[in-house]
Write a protein that holds these residues in place. Structure first.
Motif, PDB file in Angstrom:
ATOM      1  N   MET B   1      43.298  50.577  38.425  1.00 25.28           N
ATOM      2  CA  MET B   1      43.292  49.521  38.825  1.00 25.28           C
ATOM      3  C   MET B   1      42.631  48.487  39.680  1.00 25.28           C
ATOM      4  N   ALA B   2      42.026  48.766  40.473  1.00 26.09           N
ATOM      5  CA  ALA B   2      41.385  48.346  41.538  1.00 26.09           C
ATOM      6  C   ALA B   2      40.875  46.629  41.401  1.00 26.09           C
ATOM      7  N   LEU B   3      40.944  46.265  42.057  1.00 33.40           N
ATOM      8  CA  LEU B   3      40.592  44.834  42.336  1.00 33.40           C
ATOM      9  C   LEU B   3      39.750  44.433  43.877  1.00 33.40           C
ATOM     10  N   ALA B   4      38.089  44.510  43.158  1.00 29.68           N
ATOM     11  CA  ALA B   4      36.981  44.520  44.715  1.00 29.68           C
ATOM     12  C   ALA B   4      36.580  42.859  44.603  1.00 29.68           C
ATOM     13  N   PHE B   5      37.291  42.119  46.044  1.00 30.57           N
ATOM     14  CA  PHE B   5      36.173  41.038  46.113  1.00 30.57           C
ATOM     15  C   PHE B   5      35.305  40.860  46.791  1.00 30.57           C
ATOM     16  N   SER B   6      34.050  39.873  46.708  1.00 34.27           N
ATOM     17  CA  SER B   6      33.053  39.779  47.246  1.00 34.27           C
ATOM     18  C   SER B   6      32.664  38.441  47.248  1.00 34.27           C
ATOM     19  N   THR B   7      32.990  37.808  48.334  1.00 39.23           N
ATOM     20  CA  THR B   7      32.143  36.415  48.255  1.00 39.23           C
ATOM     21  C   THR B   7      29.767  36.480  48.981  1.00 39.23           C
ATOM     22  N   ALA B   8      29.779  36.041  48.252  1.00 43.74           N
ATOM     23  CA  ALA B   8      27.874  35.329  48.957  1.00 43.74           C
ATOM     24  C   ALA B   8      27.735  34.672  50.173  1.00 43.74           C
ATOM     25  N   ASP B   9      26.499  34.388  50.750  1.00 46.52           N
ATOM     26  CA  ASP B   9      26.301  33.371  52.030  1.00 46.52           C
ATOM     27  C   ASP B   9      27.299  32.482  52.324  1.00 46.52           C
ATOM     28  N   PRO B  10      28.457  32.734  53.239  1.00 46.94           N
ATOM     29  CA  PRO B  10      28.331  34.118  54.245  1.00 46.94           C
ATOM     30  C   PRO B  10      28.704  35.329  53.156  1.00 46.94           C
ATOM     31  N   ALA B  11      29.214  36.614  53.859  1.00 48.96           N
ATOM     32  CA  ALA B  11      29.145  37.041  52.479  1.00 48.96           C
ATOM     33  C   ALA B  11      30.360  38.083  52.817  1.00 48.96           C
ATOM     34  N   ILE B  12      30.887  38.485  52.335  1.00 44.22           N
ATOM     35  CA  ILE B  12      33.287  38.595  52.659  1.00 44.22           C
ATOM     36  C   ILE B  12      33.013  39.574  51.870  1.00 44.22           C
ATOM     37  N   THR B  13      33.058  40.406  51.951  1.00 42.82           N
ATOM     38  CA  THR B  13      33.288  42.144  51.001  1.00 42.82           C
ATOM     39  C   THR B  13      35.079  43.228  51.399  1.00 42.82           C
ATOM     40  N   LEU B  14      36.038  42.939  50.346  1.00 37.07           N
ATOM     41  CA  LEU B  14      37.482  42.814  51.352  1.00 37.07           C
ATOM     42  C   LEU B  14      37.206  44.293  50.567  1.00 37.07           C
ATOM     43  N   GLU B  15      38.258  44.840  51.291  1.00 42.35           N
ATOM     44  CA  GLU B  15      38.372  46.973  51.206  1.00 42.35           C
ATOM     45  C   GLU B  15      39.130  46.683  49.391  1.00 42.35           C
ATOM     46  N   GLU B  16      38.636  47.440  49.023  1.00 43.13           N
ATOM     47  CA  GLU B  16      40.078  47.553  47.769  1.00 43.13           C
ATOM     48  C   GLU B  16      40.938  48.007  47.685  1.00 43.13           C
ATOM     49  N   GLU B  17      41.610  48.221  49.338  1.00 42.05           N
ATOM     50  CA  GLU B  17      42.903  48.395  50.161  1.00 42.05           C
ATOM     51  C   GLU B  17      43.578  47.039  50.059  1.00 42.05           C
ATOM     52  N   SER B  18      43.090  46.706  50.167  1.00 40.30           N
ATOM     53  CA  SER B  18      43.766  44.804  50.795  1.00 40.30           C
ATOM     54  C   SER B  18      43.937  44.565  49.686  1.00 40.30           C
ATOM     55  N   THR B  19      43.451  44.442  48.262  1.00 41.60           N
ATOM     56  CA  THR B  19      43.839  43.403  47.187  1.00 41.60           C
ATOM     57  C   THR B  19      45.704  43.926  46.424  1.00 41.60           C
ATOM     58  N   LYS B  20      46.068  43.096  45.838  1.00 42.40           N
ATOM     59  CA  LYS B  20      46.764  44.409  45.176  1.00 42.40           C
ATOM     60  C   LYS B  20      46.690  42.805  44.279  1.00 42.40           C
ATOM     61  N   LYS B  21      46.661  41.546  44.094  1.00 44.60           N
ATOM     62  CA  LYS B  21      47.661  41.523  42.536  1.00 44.60           C
ATOM     63  C   LYS B  21      46.192  39.812  42.603  1.00 44.60           C
ATOM     64  N   ILE B  22      46.572  39.922  41.316  1.00 49.13           N
ATOM     65  CA  ILE B  22      45.039  38.286  41.270  1.00 49.13           C
ATOM     66  C   ILE B  22      45.267  37.243  39.983  1.00 49.13           C
ATOM     67  N   ILE B  23      45.331  36.024  40.670  1.00 48.64           N
ATOM     68  CA  ILE B  23      45.660  35.125  38.775  1.00 48.64           C
ATOM     69  C   ILE B  23      44.225  34.594  38.680  1.00 48.64           C
ATOM     70  N   PHE B  24      44.325  34.659  36.807  1.00 48.70           N
ATOM     71  CA  PHE B  24      42.952  33.775  37.105  1.00 48.70           C
ATOM     72  C   PHE B  24      42.962  33.390  36.041  1.00 48.70           C
ATOM     73  N   ARG B  25      42.884  31.697  36.628  1.00 46.47           N
ATOM     74  CA  ARG B  25      43.379  30.246  35.424  1.00 46.47           C
ATOM     75  C   ARG B  25      42.938  29.210  35.442  1.00 46.47           C
ATOM     76  N   VAL B  26      42.584  29.134  33.477  1.00 46.03           N
ATOM     77  CA  VAL B  26      42.192  27.987  33.543  1.00 46.03           C
ATOM     78  C   VAL B  26      43.442  27.326  33.023  1.00 46.03           C
ATOM     79  N   GLU B  27      43.026  25.549  33.056  1.00 39.51           N
ATOM     80  CA  GLU B  27      43.914  24.723  32.982  1.00 39.51           C
ATOM     81  C   GLU B  27      43.697  22.830  32.644  1.00 39.51           C
ATOM     82  N   ILE B  28      43.983  22.271  31.938  1.00 41.79           N
ATOM     83  CA  ILE B  28      43.647  21.300  31.870  1.00 41.79           C
ATOM     84  C   ILE B  28      45.060  19.831  31.505  1.00 41.79           C
ATOM     85  N   PRO B  29      45.256  19.689  31.871  1.00 41.41           N
ATOM     86  CA  PRO B  29      46.532  18.049  32.402  1.00 41.41           C
ATOM     87  C   PRO B  29      46.906  18.808  30.739  1.00 41.41           C
TER      88      PRO B  29
END
Lengths: 141, 142
Positions: B1-29
């Motif tokens: 599993m590889a994790l590819a992170f990027s942003t736009a305007d201004p752009a940042i593209t992280l190398e896939e070697e740089s990311t090791k874990k992500i947590i996506f969360r949606v919450e309400i009180p």
């Protein structure tokens, strides 16, 4: 012990023991109550794996969980019917049915070590409809 | 599993070697009686800080750009960026998270003398009340 999940009232979601890893049923009232409180909330915490369907033999239903969690409160299908079965030894040990469940917390956890991801979903029955939930146990599968 | 992170305007593209874990969360009180409008969508990215070896022909390290983003004041447009995170597995994008108005809630970098590489923890949140623009998709080819 296996778990089976069925969600209806939006895009249908079905999951079985290959995906689900843990289920918690929680019924709670305020801790500082002097007597039995009417403020009763029933919560369901479900955890599982994100297996990722590669050849699409099995559609990965966890994407729909994420989409449900993102659904705004003004849409009707942010409330859905949820049924969980706990199956063991040919018996349905528990069956929880929440007809108006909404998402309080949803989390996806992925890393570069395990190969599959995990998710945790925290649901609550809409509080004014708490008496509509159906709890059953120990019947033949 | 590889994790590819990027942003736009201004752009940042992280190398896939740089990311090791992500947590996506949606919450309400969690004390709410019914579904609320108060929804928070957060994405936490944990990764490695390595030396940039682009001059030697191997992978570069773009994590310094995250550091720069984390100190952009809120008055500036660049504080909010459109981010995309792709989870790739077996030649397929198994998950794609898109947050078009993400800002940094927390960013930390941690180093010690035992590990050899550093670690960063990036916590992003989608601007509240722009929940409908967050997209989670998956199961398509790259």
């Amino acid at each position: 012990m296996g778990f089976r999940l069925k969600v209806t009232g939006g895009k249908d979601i079905e999951m079985n023991e290959g995906i689900l890893t843990a289920v918690n049923f929680i019924s709670e009232t305020p801790e500082n109550a002097n007597a039995r409180s009417t403020d009763l909330g029933v919560i369901l915490r479900i955890a599982g794996r994100i297996n990722f369907s590669l050849g699409a033999e099995l559609e990965d239903a966890t994407v729909e969980l994420a989409n449900w969690a993102l659904m705004p409160s003004d849409q009707a299908n942010c409330y859905r019917n949820v049924q969980i079965q706990v199956v063991s030894g040919g018996q349905i040990v528990r069956q929880y049915t929440y007809p108006n469940a909404f998402v309080m917390d949803y989390m996806e956890d992925l890393n570069d070590e395990e190969g599959v991801g995990t998710w945790t979903l925290l649901l609550k029955q809409k509080k004014d409809l708490t008496d509509k939930i159906e709890l059953k146990g120990n019947f033949e599968a | 599993m590889a994790l590819a992170f990027s942003t736009a305007d201004p752009a940042i593209t992280l190398e896939e070697e740089s990311t090791k874990k992500i947590i996506f969360r949606v919450e309400i009180p969690q004390d709410s009686r019914a579904r609320t409008k108060d929804v928070g969508v957060t994405l936490t990215v944990i990764g490695k800080i390595m030396a940039d070896t682009a001059s030697a022909g191997t992978a570069a390290d773009s994590t310094a750009k995250l550091m720069e983003w984390s100190v952009v004041p809120s008055e500036k447009k660049e504080a909010y960026r459109s981010i995309t995170l792709k989870v790739k597995s077996g030649g397929i994008v198994t998950r794609q998270y898109e947050m078009p108005n993400a800002f940094i809630v927390d960013y930390s970098e941690n180093f010690d003398n035992a590990d050899g590489i550093g670690e960063f923890v990036l916590k992003l949140q989608q601007m509240k009340n722009k929940l409908a623009d967050v997209k989670v998709t998956g199961g398509f080819s790259e």
